[in-house]
Motif scaffolding. Structure first.
Motif, PDB file in Angstrom:
ATOM      1  N   VAL A 295       5.573   2.500  -0.364  1.00 53.33           N
ATOM      2  CA  VAL A 295       5.847   2.445  -1.751  1.00 53.33           C
ATOM      3  C   VAL A 295       6.754   1.464  -2.295  1.00 53.33           C
ATOM      4  CG1 VAL A 295       6.415   4.125  -3.774  1.00 53.33           C
ATOM      5  CG2 VAL A 295       5.343   5.142  -1.771  1.00 53.33           C
ATOM      6  N   GLY A 296       6.555   0.801  -3.474  1.00 52.30           N
ATOM      7  CA  GLY A 296       7.447  -0.065  -3.926  1.00 52.30           C
ATOM      8  C   GLY A 296       7.323  -1.416  -3.259  1.00 52.30           C
ATOM      9  N   CYS A 297       6.260  -1.753  -2.616  1.00 56.58           N
ATOM     10  CA  CYS A 297       5.955  -2.824  -1.802  1.00 56.58           C
ATOM     11  C   CYS A 297       6.136  -3.921  -2.833  1.00 56.58           C
ATOM     12  CB  CYS A 297       4.623  -2.817  -1.084  1.00 56.58           C
ATOM     13  SG  CYS A 297       4.107  -4.221  -0.400  1.00 56.58           S
ATOM     14  N   PRO A 298       7.035  -5.110  -2.325  1.00 58.56           N
ATOM     15  CA  PRO A 298       7.062  -6.050  -3.336  1.00 58.56           C
ATOM     16  C   PRO A 298       6.031  -7.098  -3.498  1.00 58.56           C
ATOM     17  CG  PRO A 298       8.195  -6.393  -1.270  1.00 58.56           C
ATOM     18  CD  PRO A 298       7.945  -5.221  -1.299  1.00 58.56           C
ATOM     19  N   LEU A 299       5.073  -6.931  -2.707  1.00 59.06           N
ATOM     20  CA  LEU A 299       3.867  -7.647  -2.879  1.00 59.06           C
ATOM     21  C   LEU A 299       2.611  -6.786  -3.619  1.00 59.06           C
ATOM     22  CD1 LEU A 299       3.632  -8.757   1.108  1.00 59.06           C
ATOM     23  CD2 LEU A 299       4.358 -10.223  -1.019  1.00 59.06           C
ATOM     24  N   SER A 300       2.874  -5.937  -4.103  1.00 58.13           N
ATOM     25  CA  SER A 300       1.943  -5.119  -4.703  1.00 58.13           C
ATOM     26  C   SER A 300       1.223  -5.875  -5.802  1.00 58.13           C
ATOM     27  CB  SER A 300       2.654  -3.996  -5.474  1.00 58.13           C
ATOM     28  OG  SER A 300       1.650  -3.212  -6.208  1.00 58.13           O
ATOM     29  N   THR A 301       1.936  -6.572  -6.637  1.00 61.96           N
ATOM     30  CA  THR A 301       1.232  -7.404  -7.746  1.00 61.96           C
ATOM     31  C   THR A 301       0.446  -8.352  -7.119  1.00 61.96           C
ATOM     32  OG1 THR A 301       2.900  -6.853  -9.081  1.00 61.96           O
ATOM     33  CG2 THR A 301       1.325  -8.452  -9.694  1.00 61.96           C
ATOM     34  N   TYR A 302       0.908  -9.127  -6.032  1.00 64.45           N
ATOM     35  CA  TYR A 302       0.386 -10.252  -5.340  1.00 64.45           C
ATOM     36  C   TYR A 302      -0.962  -9.629  -4.586  1.00 64.45           C
ATOM     37  CZ  TYR A 302      -0.908 -13.357  -1.726  1.00 64.45           C
ATOM     38  OH  TYR A 302      -1.614 -14.394  -1.001  1.00 64.45           O
ATOM     39  N   LEU A 303      -0.941  -8.712  -3.883  1.00 65.95           N
ATOM     40  CA  LEU A 303      -2.119  -8.223  -3.237  1.00 65.95           C
ATOM     41  C   LEU A 303      -3.138  -7.636  -4.167  1.00 65.95           C
ATOM     42  CD1 LEU A 303      -0.523  -6.368  -0.316  1.00 65.95           C
ATOM     43  CD2 LEU A 303      -1.838  -8.372   0.037  1.00 65.95           C
ATOM     44  N   GLN A 304      -2.702  -7.104  -5.269  1.00 67.99           N
ATOM     45  CA  GLN A 304      -3.720  -6.517  -6.303  1.00 67.99           C
ATOM     46  C   GLN A 304      -4.567  -7.641  -7.161  1.00 67.99           C
ATOM     47  OE1 GLN A 304      -2.665  -3.022  -8.790  1.00 67.99           O
ATOM     48  NE2 GLN A 304      -0.833  -2.798  -7.528  1.00 67.99           N
ATOM     49  N   ASN A 305      -3.853  -8.780  -7.331  1.00 68.34           N
ATOM     50  CA  ASN A 305      -4.371  -9.970  -7.809  1.00 68.34           C
ATOM     51  C   ASN A 305      -5.212 -10.803  -6.564  1.00 68.34           C
ATOM     52  OD1 ASN A 305      -2.957  -9.483 -10.380  1.00 68.34           O
ATOM     53  ND2 ASN A 305      -1.226 -10.923  -9.844  1.00 68.34           N
ATOM     54  N   ALA A 306      -5.021 -10.580  -5.631  1.00 67.05           N
ATOM     55  CA  ALA A 306      -5.709 -11.277  -4.665  1.00 67.05           C
ATOM     56  C   ALA A 306      -6.978 -10.568  -4.334  1.00 67.05           C
ATOM     57  CB  ALA A 306      -4.897 -11.712  -3.460  1.00 67.05           C
TER      58      ALA A 306
ATOM     59  N   ILE B  38      -8.554  -2.271  -9.714  1.00 68.98           N
ATOM     60  CA  ILE B  38      -7.825  -1.611  -8.699  1.00 68.98           C
ATOM     61  C   ILE B  38      -6.998  -0.336  -8.856  1.00 68.98           C
ATOM     62  CG2 ILE B  38      -5.987  -2.086  -6.915  1.00 68.98           C
ATOM     63  CD1 ILE B  38      -8.067  -4.261  -6.988  1.00 68.98           C
ATOM     64  N   LYS B  39      -7.497   0.674  -7.991  1.00 69.90           N
ATOM     65  CA  LYS B  39      -6.859   2.035  -8.284  1.00 69.90           C
ATOM     66  C   LYS B  39      -6.012   2.347  -7.013  1.00 69.90           C
ATOM     67  CE  LYS B  39      -8.188   6.919  -8.602  1.00 69.90           C
ATOM     68  NZ  LYS B  39      -9.422   7.927  -8.623  1.00 69.90           N
ATOM     69  N   LEU B  40      -4.746   2.334  -7.235  1.00 70.11           N
ATOM     70  CA  LEU B  40      -3.703   2.449  -6.309  1.00 70.11           C
ATOM     71  C   LEU B  40      -3.567   3.954  -6.038  1.00 70.11           C
ATOM     72  CD1 LEU B  40      -1.847   0.492  -4.485  1.00 70.11           C
ATOM     73  CD2 LEU B  40      -0.052   0.805  -6.309  1.00 70.11           C
ATOM     74  N   VAL B  41      -3.464   4.087  -4.588  1.00 71.10           N
ATOM     75  CA  VAL B  41      -3.398   5.806  -4.266  1.00 71.10           C
ATOM     76  C   VAL B  41      -2.369   5.797  -3.208  1.00 71.10           C
ATOM     77  CG1 VAL B  41      -5.797   6.376  -5.071  1.00 71.10           C
ATOM     78  CG2 VAL B  41      -5.494   5.671  -2.680  1.00 71.10           C
ATOM     79  N   TRP B  42      -1.827   6.959  -2.923  1.00 67.55           N
ATOM     80  CA  TRP B  42      -0.853   6.993  -2.127  1.00 67.55           C
ATOM     81  C   TRP B  42      -1.223   8.177  -0.825  1.00 67.55           C
ATOM     82  CZ3 TRP B  42       1.881   3.173  -1.798  1.00 67.55           C
ATOM     83  CH2 TRP B  42       1.963   2.391  -3.012  1.00 67.55           C
ATOM     84  N   TYR B  43      -2.418   8.766  -1.183  1.00 74.00           N
ATOM     85  CA  TYR B  43      -2.897   9.817  -0.075  1.00 74.00           C
ATOM     86  C   TYR B  43      -4.181   9.545   0.287  1.00 74.00           C
ATOM     87  CZ  TYR B  43      -3.820  14.030   2.217  1.00 74.00           C
ATOM     88  OH  TYR B  43      -4.065  15.214   3.127  1.00 74.00           O
ATOM     89  N   PRO B  44      -4.472   9.628   1.378  1.00 72.74           N
ATOM     90  CA  PRO B  44      -3.593   9.820   2.630  1.00 72.74           C
ATOM     91  C   PRO B  44      -2.645   8.661   2.642  1.00 72.74           C
ATOM     92  CG  PRO B  44      -5.990   9.217   3.664  1.00 72.74           C
ATOM     93  CD  PRO B  44      -5.931   9.179   1.994  1.00 72.74           C
ATOM     94  N   VAL B  45      -1.348   9.066   3.148  1.00 73.79           N
ATOM     95  CA  VAL B  45      -0.570   8.386   3.268  1.00 73.79           C
ATOM     96  C   VAL B  45      -0.826   7.178   4.362  1.00 73.79           C
ATOM     97  CG1 VAL B  45       1.913   7.976   4.122  1.00 73.79           C
ATOM     98  CG2 VAL B  45       1.215  10.018   2.808  1.00 73.79           C
ATOM     99  N   TRP B  46      -0.598   5.885   4.159  1.00 74.07           N
ATOM    100  CA  TRP B  46      -0.837   4.694   5.144  1.00 74.07           C
ATOM    101  C   TRP B  46       0.038   5.050   6.412  1.00 74.07           C
ATOM    102  CZ3 TRP B  46       1.768   1.096   7.841  1.00 74.07           C
ATOM    103  CH2 TRP B  46       0.950  -0.020   8.479  1.00 74.07           C
ATOM    104  N   ASN B  47      -0.302   4.815   7.548  1.00 80.22           N
ATOM    105  CA  ASN B  47       0.400   4.690   8.674  1.00 80.22           C
ATOM    106  C   ASN B  47      -0.308   3.390   9.384  1.00 80.22           C
ATOM    107  OD1 ASN B  47      -1.276   5.998  10.863  1.00 80.22           O
ATOM    108  ND2 ASN B  47      -0.909   7.858   9.294  1.00 80.22           N
ATOM    109  N   PRO B  48       0.319   3.193  10.654  1.00 75.90           N
ATOM    110  CA  PRO B  48      -0.106   2.070  11.610  1.00 75.90           C
ATOM    111  C   PRO B  48      -1.390   2.298  12.338  1.00 75.90           C
ATOM    112  CG  PRO B  48       2.263   2.040  11.587  1.00 75.90           C
ATOM    113  CD  PRO B  48       1.895   3.428  10.960  1.00 75.90           C
ATOM    114  N   GLU B  49      -1.610   3.854  12.329  1.00 75.36           N
ATOM    115  CA  GLU B  49      -2.782   4.389  13.091  1.00 75.36           C
ATOM    116  C   GLU B  49      -4.129   3.549  12.114  1.00 75.36           C
ATOM    117  OE1 GLU B  49      -3.288   5.435  16.210  1.00 75.36           O
ATOM    118  OE2 GLU B  49      -1.285   4.923  16.072  1.00 75.36           O
ATOM    119  N   ARG B  50      -4.055   3.713  10.836  1.00 73.27           N
ATOM    120  CA  ARG B  50      -5.103   3.267   9.981  1.00 73.27           C
ATOM    121  C   ARG B  50      -5.225   1.949  10.523  1.00 73.27           C
ATOM    122  NH1 ARG B  50      -6.313   6.943   6.396  1.00 73.27           N
ATOM    123  NH2 ARG B  50      -7.630   5.527   5.403  1.00 73.27           N
TER     124      ARG B  50
END
Length: 196
Positions: free
Chosen positions: A53-64, A80-92
């Motif tokens: 959450v609050g990733c500094p690259l959010s705008t960059y990634l969404q634009n790309a 772009i619909k930004l969602v937070w559930y299910p929560v991302w983790n390295p297993e994804r």
């Protein structure tokens, strides 16, 4: 989902594999950030998340991501619909992404190699009545073989753990208009015994 939409999803997923996280140098598909793609006419809605959450690259990634999606000729609008559930983790992440980031240490990598060797030693059987999730868990090369046959949606994160629990190869082939004999031949070419 209509056949045309399935083809568009495949094209969009391919385009998204060209969008890399500039810090991790891994594309958003292999990172497991894409949660879904909805298409209505020439309008695509990409459901995605971020590693934090609050990733500094959010705008960059969404634009790309928007630029990549709009590079598909049939798509003229992208949300772009930004969602937070299910929560991302390295297993994804895919195994390839984990290896690239060094998440799999030597012991874990060796364990995976041993599992692959064990799988190769025992008779490999593809039962067309078994859900694809179970086959993917049993055979490390299953997903790639399916992908090469035209089941490109199989690499969409979360697909195996949702639809894959009930979807069989014949149902998937019927849905995506893929020749079942071609799929059978592809597995047999890789040393599998196919039970249909």
């Amino acid at each position: 989902m209509q056949e045309k939409n399935l083809e568009l999803v495949d094209k969009i997923m391919t385009a998204l594999q060209g969008v890399e996280d500039p810090e991790l140098l891994i594309d958003v598909v292999n990172l497991g950030l894409i949660y879904g793609i909805d298409i209505e006419g020439d309008h695509a809605t990409i459901k995605m998340t971020l590693t934090i959450v609050g990733c500094p690259l959010s705008t960059y990634l969404q634009n790309a991501i928007e630029k990549a999606v709009l590079s598909v000729p049939e798509i003229n609008k992208c949300d772009i619909k930004l969602v937070w559930y299910p929560v991302w983790n390295p297993e994804r992440m895919t195994v390839a992404a984990k290896k690239q980031l060094g998440i799999l240490d030597n012991e874990q990598a060796l364990d995976q190699e041993n599992k692959i060797e064990e799988t190769e030693e025992k008779e490999k059987i593809i039962d067309f009545s078994v859900p694809i999730k179970k086959l993917a868990e049993e055979y490390p090369d299953f997903i790639q073989i399916m992908y090469d046959c035209g089941f490109t949606r199989i690499k969409i994160p979360g697909l195996l753990s949702t639809v894959g629990r009930v979807m069989t190869i014949p149902l998937g082939a019927q849905d995506m208009k893929i020749d079942l004999d071609k799929v059978k031949q592809a597995f047999e070419d890789k040393g599998y015994k196919v039970i249909d």
